[in-house]
Write an enzyme that holds these catalytic residues in place. Structure first.
Site, PDB file in Angstrom:
ATOM      1  CG  ASN A 163      -1.818   1.196   1.214  1.00  0.00           C
ATOM      2  OD1 ASN A 163      -1.839   1.953   0.238  1.00  0.00           O
ATOM      3  ND2 ASN A 163      -2.556   1.373   2.287  1.00  0.00           N
ATOM      4  CD  GLU A 169       4.371  13.304  -3.157  1.00  0.00           C
ATOM      5  OE1 GLU A 169       4.061  14.448  -3.484  1.00  0.00           O
ATOM      6  OE2 GLU A 169       4.158  12.309  -3.858  1.00  0.00           O
ATOM      7  CD  GLU A 174       7.102  12.531  -6.831  1.00  0.00           C
ATOM      8  OE1 GLU A 174       6.967  12.823  -5.642  1.00  0.00           O
ATOM      9  OE2 GLU A 174       6.140  12.243  -7.574  1.00  0.00           O
ATOM     10  CG  HIS A 198       0.858  21.853 -10.057  1.00  0.00           C
ATOM     11  ND1 HIS A 198      -0.232  21.475  -9.321  1.00  0.00           N
ATOM     12  CD2 HIS A 198       1.621  20.743 -10.199  1.00  0.00           C
ATOM     13  CE1 HIS A 198      -0.114  20.185  -9.009  1.00  0.00           C
ATOM     14  NE2 HIS A 198       0.996  19.721  -9.525  1.00  0.00           N
ATOM     15  CG  HIS A 199       0.051  21.902 -16.522  1.00  0.00           C
ATOM     16  ND1 HIS A 199       0.824  21.989 -17.660  1.00  0.00           N
ATOM     17  CD2 HIS A 199      -0.512  23.127 -16.359  1.00  0.00           C
ATOM     18  CE1 HIS A 199       0.718  23.217 -18.170  1.00  0.00           C
ATOM     19  NE2 HIS A 199      -0.082  23.930 -17.392  1.00  0.00           N
TER      20      HIS A 199
HETATM   21  C1  NOJ Z   1       1.731  14.213  -6.263  1.00  0.00           C
HETATM   22  C2  NOJ Z   1       2.951  15.028  -6.463  1.00  0.00           C
HETATM   23  O1  NOJ Z   1       4.108  14.251  -6.337  1.00  0.00           O
HETATM   24  C3  NOJ Z   1       2.915  16.142  -5.459  1.00  0.00           C
HETATM   25  O2  NOJ Z   1       4.118  16.874  -5.490  1.00  0.00           O
HETATM   26  C4  NOJ Z   1       1.722  17.010  -5.718  1.00  0.00           C
HETATM   27  O3  NOJ Z   1       1.620  17.980  -4.716  1.00  0.00           O
HETATM   28  C5  NOJ Z   1       0.430  16.186  -5.723  1.00  0.00           C
HETATM   29  N1  NOJ Z   1       0.567  15.035  -6.535  1.00  0.00           N
HETATM   30  C6  NOJ Z   1      -0.725  16.993  -6.251  1.00  0.00           C
HETATM   31  O4  NOJ Z   1      -0.532  17.263  -7.605  1.00  0.00           O
HETATM   32 CA    CA Z   2       4.390  11.871  -6.210  1.00  0.00          CA
END
Ligand code: NOJ
Ligand code: CA
Length: 698
Positions: free
Chosen positions: A188, A502, A496, A407-408
């Site tokens: 998970n 995150e 990434e 940001h997209h």
């Molecule tokens: C995942 C991305 O890795 C993260 O950086 C972003 O904030 C979120 N998606 C929302 O797009």
């Molecule tokens: Ca991510």
């Protein structure tokens, strides 16, 4: 006489059917031959010891006889290549590309189809690819499987990710090859996409260490118009087989001759530093197709981002994930992060602290509805929320000499993104955004496609090229992992494509060893937007009920700016957290993001890594040292510094009582004068690190 004749005949046959090629240093040898049934096989030796035993080569076609047996050798040729090239942005100003090449021309006795296998042997590894020349016998074709094998000799230690076709955002498992088993791990990854086709499927790059101390890495380069290669492990016999990610109807790839497969790569060294320092993957990609690259620039940036991940603000305007059919009727929840006012605050901070850019997530309509719904049309990438004034922000940023980063987030709806792409990029040009971060959270639409299939590989590469048409830089998240395409399209500045920072905010996070593995795996294919720089490490700071934390000390967060290469690097924490620790923040302000030179000083996957780099066009050096959950002491020589020059070294290190769990923020800073004859003691806390800046003293 008759006897002699048959002997001679045998001799020529064996010369023709067995061939070999060595690395320039002579340490690595690849042997190729046609086995019984005309099956192409290869084997690899390192310092005269077998590391890959005879392994199958070839592919299977959907509508024609397989191209993995019944071959005859038509011809073969060898070549040597030794050249250096200059990356637009990179870890070093100049990269040497030196290899010996062997091309074997094969023809199928059955279908008369011609296929070449090209081997390139570098000092740190082997690469090979399938090449399908233009021919009447093969035009448009469908690959149904790849027969490539990697038959290993030993029960290596392996750093592996479960072979999910949709996500690479996992923790690494460190086990013996014989212990690879997806059914025994927690799969998970907290983001709800999971397409794992079996117990023994693992992802590449696959980093390994043999019991005798040999470092091996299996990966691929130049994945263009082809799916990603995962590996299926035969855990009893230490055999790995290429598994191509299928499309929605089960086919692997649609190709048209003349064409080539990606390179399959095997890096080998008894020194782990050679793997981290290898530029083989970039070297195997085509040179830049962008002629004028003057607009491609490194960037250090801050952004409205971590505040959403820690729960201080939201991406969506109305504060409701279920508010479908968003209209201006909806009221702001008051917690929306991407407001004009907040953005200006970030722009001010960037300007004051010498940052190049500001990223803003959650600026556009759609976040009410974005994740988990698997909806076709969520975002249009052009409509801002009512509290985000694009024109005012763009003018404000311009006046302060700061660039905005777009940001997209596509939420996996890729057809929708492609339909809107040109308008979205026009908008970026209009408001002077030089770069965008893209995102592909969730399952892909068109439904049935995987993030790692040929369709999506083509999408990610297409977006990079389209961005290049507009002179825009791209940083993709949740894309398939890069395989060196940034050499060909240097505007593809980062991705990434692995488990980033995150995860520490809202899941069990990334264990301390994570960042000691990524440079041996994910980063081999290109820069990673890991988003380091978190100073408030425990999430209980935001909410006392939270137990999540970044698995790090503060000093390690600084070191990551050196160990995790990216020419676009975020200072990810909240601005107020930087203001609390201005002396530590100084390192993030000072550290370079584009480099003249890189030296790997110490490396062991899963344990530690020490890298030093010289800033592009400057005399300053920066050093980053990181460790896993174990504290470590070592001594490093500063012989990389210029002879006869004195430097002011500012050492940012873990305090004596620092510990990633118990006391993560404790750091000390000391300044010493050093030369290239000096040595520095590194004292890394558990989960810790050291960052050092070296400025020449005039
Ligand atoms: C995942 C991305 O890795 C993260 O950086 C972003 O904030 C979120 N998606 C929302 O797009
Ligand atoms: Ca991510």
């Amino acid at each position: 006489m008759k006897h002699l004749f048959s002997l001679l005949f045998l001799f020529t046959l064996s010369v023709l059917s067995a061939q070999s090629v060595q690395s320039p240093s002579g340490k690595i040898t690849v042997n190729f031959k046609l086995g019984s049934n005309g099956q192409p096989v290869y084997a690899v030796n390192y310092k005269n010891k077998a590391v890959v035993l005879e392994s199958a080569l070839g592919i299977k076609l959907k509508e024609k006889p397989a191209l993995d047996a019944n071959f005859e050798i038509l011809d073969s040729k060898t070549a040597t290549f030794n050249e250096s090239w200059k990356p637009v942005l990179g870890e070093q100003a100049s990269i040497v590309n030196h290899y010996n090449e062997l091309t074997i021309g094969l023809v199928s006795k059955e279908s008369k189809v011609k296929m070449n296998i090209i081997f390139r042997v570098f000092d740190e590894g082997v690469a090979f690819r399938y090449d399908f020349p233009r021919q009447a016998e093969l035009n448009y074709f469908i690959i149904s499987d790849e027969s490539t094998q990697f038959n290993l000799t030993e029960n290596n230690k392996v750093f592996w990710l479960p072979g999910d076709f949709d996500s690479n955002e996992y923790e690494y498992n460190e086990t013996k090859l014989s212990e690879i088993d997806n059914s025994k791990i927690n799969m998970n990854n907290g983001i709800g996409v999971k397409s794992i086709p079996g117990r023994y499927m693992v992802q590449t790059p696959l980093m390994m260490k043999s019991p005798s101390g040999l470092y091996l890495n299996i990966f691929e380069a130049a994945v263009v118009n082809y799916p990603v290669m995962h590996l299926k492990a035969d855990v009893t016999n230490f055999k790995l087989k290429a598994e191509l990610v299928p499309n929605a109807i089960g086919d692997k790839a649609y190709l048209q001759a003349p064409c080539v497969s990606p390179w399959r790569t095997i890096m080998i060294s008894d020194d782990a530093r050679d793997i981290v320092g290898s530029r083989m993957i970039l070297n195997l990609n085509d040179p830049s197709k962008i002629e004028d690259t003057s607009w491609i620039k490194p960037m250090k940036y801050v952004g409205i981002w971590w505040e959403m991940h820690v729960g201080k603000s939201t991406w969506d305007y109305a504060g409701s994930q279920n508010a479908t059919n968003f209209g201006t009727k909806l009221e702001s929840s008051g917690r929306h992060g991407a407001t004009t006012e907040n953005t200006k605050r970030y722009i001010d901070f960037a300007a004051k602290n010498g940052f190049d850019g500001v990223l803003v997530e959650g600026w556009n309509v759609g976040w009410e509805d974005w994740s988990g719904n698997w909806k076709e049309e969520v975002f249009d990438f052009t409509t801002p929320y009512p509290d985000f004034d694009l024109a005012a922000i763009s003018a404000y940023a311009k006046a302060k000499n700061v660039k905005m980063i777009m940001h997209h987030e596509t939420s996996g709806s890729v057809g929708n993104y492609e339909r809107h792409l040109d308008r979205a990029l026009d908008l970026m040009k209009k408001y002077d955004y030089p770069a965008a971060k893209t995102g592909y959270v969730g399952k892909i639409i068109p439904r049935g496609e995987f993030h790692d299939g040929q369709t999506m590989v083509n999408h990610f590469n297409f977006v990079a090229r389209r961005f290049a048409d507009y002179k825009l830089m791209l940083n993709s998240h949740e894309s398939s992992r890069p395989t060196g395409y940034s050499r060909t399209y240097p505007n593809y500045v980062a991705a990434e494509a692995a488990r980033g920072t995150e995860f520490n905010a809202w899941s069990i996070g990334n264990p301390p060893m994570h960042e000691t593995i990524l440079p041996f795996t994910r980063l081999l294919g290109g820069p990673m937007d890991y988003t380091p720089g978190i100073f408030e490490i425990k999430m209980s700071y935001y909410d006392k009920n939270k137990t999540e934390q970044v698995h790090t000390t503060l000093a390690k967060q600084l070191a990551l700016y050196v160990t995790m290469y990216s020419p676009i690097q975020m200072a990810a924490d909240l601005l107020e957290n930087y203001e609390k620790y201005p002396d530590a923040f100084q390192f993030i302000k000072d550290v370079a993001v584009d480099w003249d030179d890189t030296k790997i000083l110490q490396a062991e996957p899963g344990d530690y890594l020490t890298i030093t780099r010289k800033a592009k066009g400057k005399q300053s050096w920066f050093l980053g040292a990181i460790t896993d959950e174990n504290a470590r002491k070592s001594e490093i020589k500063l012989d990389f510094l210029t002879k006869g020059q004195k430097y002011k070294a500012v050492i940012y290190e873990d305090a004596k009582d620092a510990d990633w769990q118990k006391n993560p923020i404790a750091y000390t800073i000391r300044t010493v004068v050093v030369t290239n004859k000096s040595k520095i003691n590194l004292n890394l806390a558990a989960g810790g690190g050291t960052a050092i800046s070296f400025e020449p003293i005039k």
